[in-house]
Design an enzyme around this catalytic site. Structure first.
Site, PDB file in Angstrom:
ATOM      1  CG  ASP A 160      -2.534 -20.525  -1.080  1.00  0.00           C
ATOM      2  OD1 ASP A 160      -2.095 -19.935   0.141  1.00  0.00           O
ATOM      3  OD2 ASP A 160      -1.705 -21.539  -1.296  1.00  0.00           O
ATOM      4  CG  ASP A 218      -8.071  -4.021   1.211  1.00  0.00           C
ATOM      5  OD1 ASP A 218      -9.059  -3.927   2.314  1.00  0.00           O
ATOM      6  OD2 ASP A 218      -8.290  -4.406   0.394  1.00  0.00           O
ATOM      7  CE1 TYR A 260      -3.413  -2.791   0.830  1.00  0.00           C
ATOM      8  CE2 TYR A 260      -4.606  -0.268   1.092  1.00  0.00           C
ATOM      9  CZ  TYR A 260      -4.713  -1.521   1.248  1.00  0.00           C
ATOM     10  OH  TYR A 260      -5.883  -2.103   0.197  1.00  0.00           O
ATOM     11  CE  LYS A 320       1.170 -17.685  -1.943  1.00  0.00           C
ATOM     12  NZ  LYS A 320       0.683 -19.290  -2.268  1.00  0.00           N
ATOM     13  CG  ASP A 346     -13.947  -6.758   1.649  1.00  0.00           C
ATOM     14  OD1 ASP A 346     -13.719  -6.125   2.850  1.00  0.00           O
ATOM     15  OD2 ASP A 346     -14.448  -6.521   0.800  1.00  0.00           O
TER      16      ASP A 346
HETATM   17  C1  IPM Z   1     -10.904  -0.581   3.271  1.00  0.00           C
HETATM   18  C2  IPM Z   1     -11.147   0.662   2.689  1.00  0.00           C
HETATM   19  C3  IPM Z   1      -9.776   0.745   1.814  1.00  0.00           C
HETATM   20  C4  IPM Z   1      -8.161  -0.342   2.423  1.00  0.00           C
HETATM   21  C5  IPM Z   1      -9.839   1.636   0.328  1.00  0.00           C
HETATM   22  C6  IPM Z   1     -11.184   2.224   0.717  1.00  0.00           C
HETATM   23  C7  IPM Z   1      -8.875   2.246   0.566  1.00  0.00           C
HETATM   24  O1  IPM Z   1     -10.851  -1.263   0.952  1.00  0.00           O
HETATM   25  O2  IPM Z   1     -10.855  -0.061   4.438  1.00  0.00           O
HETATM   26  O3  IPM Z   1     -10.784  -2.245   4.040  1.00  0.00           O
HETATM   27  O4  IPM Z   1      -7.939  -1.388   1.100  1.00  0.00           O
HETATM   28  O5  IPM Z   1      -8.110  -0.118   3.294  1.00  0.00           O
HETATM   29 MN    MN Z   2     -11.058  -3.082   1.781  1.00  0.00          MN
END
Ligand code: IPM
Ligand code: MN
Length: 376
Positions: A215, A239, A137, A183, A243
């Site tokens: 993975d 990240d 990042y 990884k 999700d």
């Molecule tokens: C998160 C989001 C952010 C990230 C984006 C919006 C920059 O996806 O907070 O998970 O990638 O960190």
């Molecule tokens: Mn995210």
């Protein structure tokens, strides 16, 4: 004390409104003088000032006790170059404030177990701990150079050490188990990460450490999520994993987060940034149907870590659960593919609870009503 509120884009302002309403109510009840200041971030800031966050706002953030953030981004700004997009504003504030530890609790609400896509979602309760200010990042060099493009994955020793310590400290207060994600079978950065995490682990003999390739981790999270306690991730993997973790409990709309810059388990107050994990959801923005739970839970974390209001933090959680038990739901919590069948199942489980689909604002109002009952 001061809270900087950055509603941002899409559904950000709608969900943040409810969180501010709840905080305001609690502060009044407790006779606490806490000031809210509102500023722009993301696309909203680009539209007005041409940049995703102004230095002035970063200064205000540095001088506040906590920052409450909605979400950034949307199709309107998608064609901008990476460093001028709404997301750049969020990355900049995380970096400028040195908020390297991102805590994303993943916990199933028994009242909502029916929205999980898993057959057995009982007892899912883990924390994704994501390193937030390093990795690919922020690594340099980066860019598009004629016929190729480049990003740099990097971790410095001290960056891995501090987040690893954080993970073990969190685990000590929970189920005493850390799963570190990497990884290491392919990437040098990951094998370096693994080595340092293992070294830090020596100082925590009571905590069980296991290393899992990223993975494989995406696979185990679906197959056996109950097994996890603290899932320690580098920035990029965290990240993605967070999700997926939101997916197994049925909605990212239930996932809060706190970003902190220091370890604090003595109970004192530390500065932090609090935001729902879900993002700006432009498709449902402006309709007042967004689920405010993730933001309300982020607010609960804000009370706990930045204001030292532990009791109020748990009251917010209790109030949300009460409201769910009363049958209130935002639309995302009922409109699932197998809605008919699953609602029946849920009604069966919860007796005669009638499901009432409400707006973002009505849900927030119901939480305040429930808090009123809990507090007097
Ligand atoms: C998160 C989001 C952010 C990230 C984006 C919006 C920059 O996806 O907070 O998970 O990638 O960190
Ligand atoms: Mn995210």
């Amino acid at each position: 004390m001061k809270i900087l509120v950055l509603p941002g884009d899409g559904i950000g302002p709608e969900v943040v409104d409810e969180a501010v309403k709840v905080l305001d109510f609690l502060f009044q009840k407790r006779r606490m003088k806490i000031e809210f200041e509102f500023e722009l971030i993301g696309g909203a800031s680009i539209d007005k000032y041409g940049v995703p966050i102004r230095d002035e706002v970063l200064e205000k953030a540095k001088n506040s006790d906590a920052i409450l953030l909605g979400a950034v981004g949307g199709p309107k700004w998608d064609s901008l170059p990476i460093d001028r997009r709404p997301e750049a504003g969020l990355l900049k504030i995380r970096k400028a404030l040195g908020l390297w530890a991102n805590i994303r609790p993943i916990k199933i609400f028994p009242e909502l177990s029916y929205i999980s896509p898993l057959k057995n979602s009982d007892g899912i309760d883990f924390v994704v701990l994501r390193e937030l200010t390093s990795d690919v990042y922020f690594g340099q060099p980066r860019g598009v150079f004629g016929d190729h493009a480049l990003n740099t994955m990097i971790y410095r020793k001290e960056e891995v050490e501090r987040i690893a310590h954080f993970a073990f400290e969190v685990a000590l207060k929970r189920k005493k188990s850390v799963t570190s994600v990497d990884k290491a079978n392919v990437l040098e950065v990951s094998s370096f990460w693994r080595k340092i995490v293992s070294e830090v682990a020596q100082k925590y003999p009571d905590v069980k450490l296991e290393h899992v390739y990223v993975d494989a981790m995406t696979y185990y999270i679906i197959l056996n999520p109950q097994k996890f306690d603290v899932v320690l991730c580098p920035n990029l993997f965290g990240d993605i994993i967070s999700d997926e973790a939101g997916g197994i409990i049925g909605s990212l709309g239930l996932c809060p987060s706190a970003s902190l810059g220091s370890l604090n388990f003595g109970g004192g107050r530390i500065q932090g940034l609090y935001e729902p994990v879900h993002g700006s959801a432009p498709d449902i923005a402006g309709k007042s149907i967004a689920n405010p739970i993730a933001t309300l839970l982020s607010t609960s974390m804000l009370c706990e870590y930045s204001l030292g209001m532990k009791e109020e933090a748990s009251l917010i959680e209790t109030a949300i659960r009460d409201v769910l038990s009363e049958g209130f739901r935002t639309q995302d919590l009922v409109e699932k593919k197998s809605q008919g069948e699953k609602n029946k199942l849920q009604k069966g489980k919860r007796g005669k609870t009638k499901i009432k689909v409400v707006s973002t604002k009505e849900f927030g109002d119901a939480v305040v009503r429930s808090l009123k009952k809990l507090i007097i």
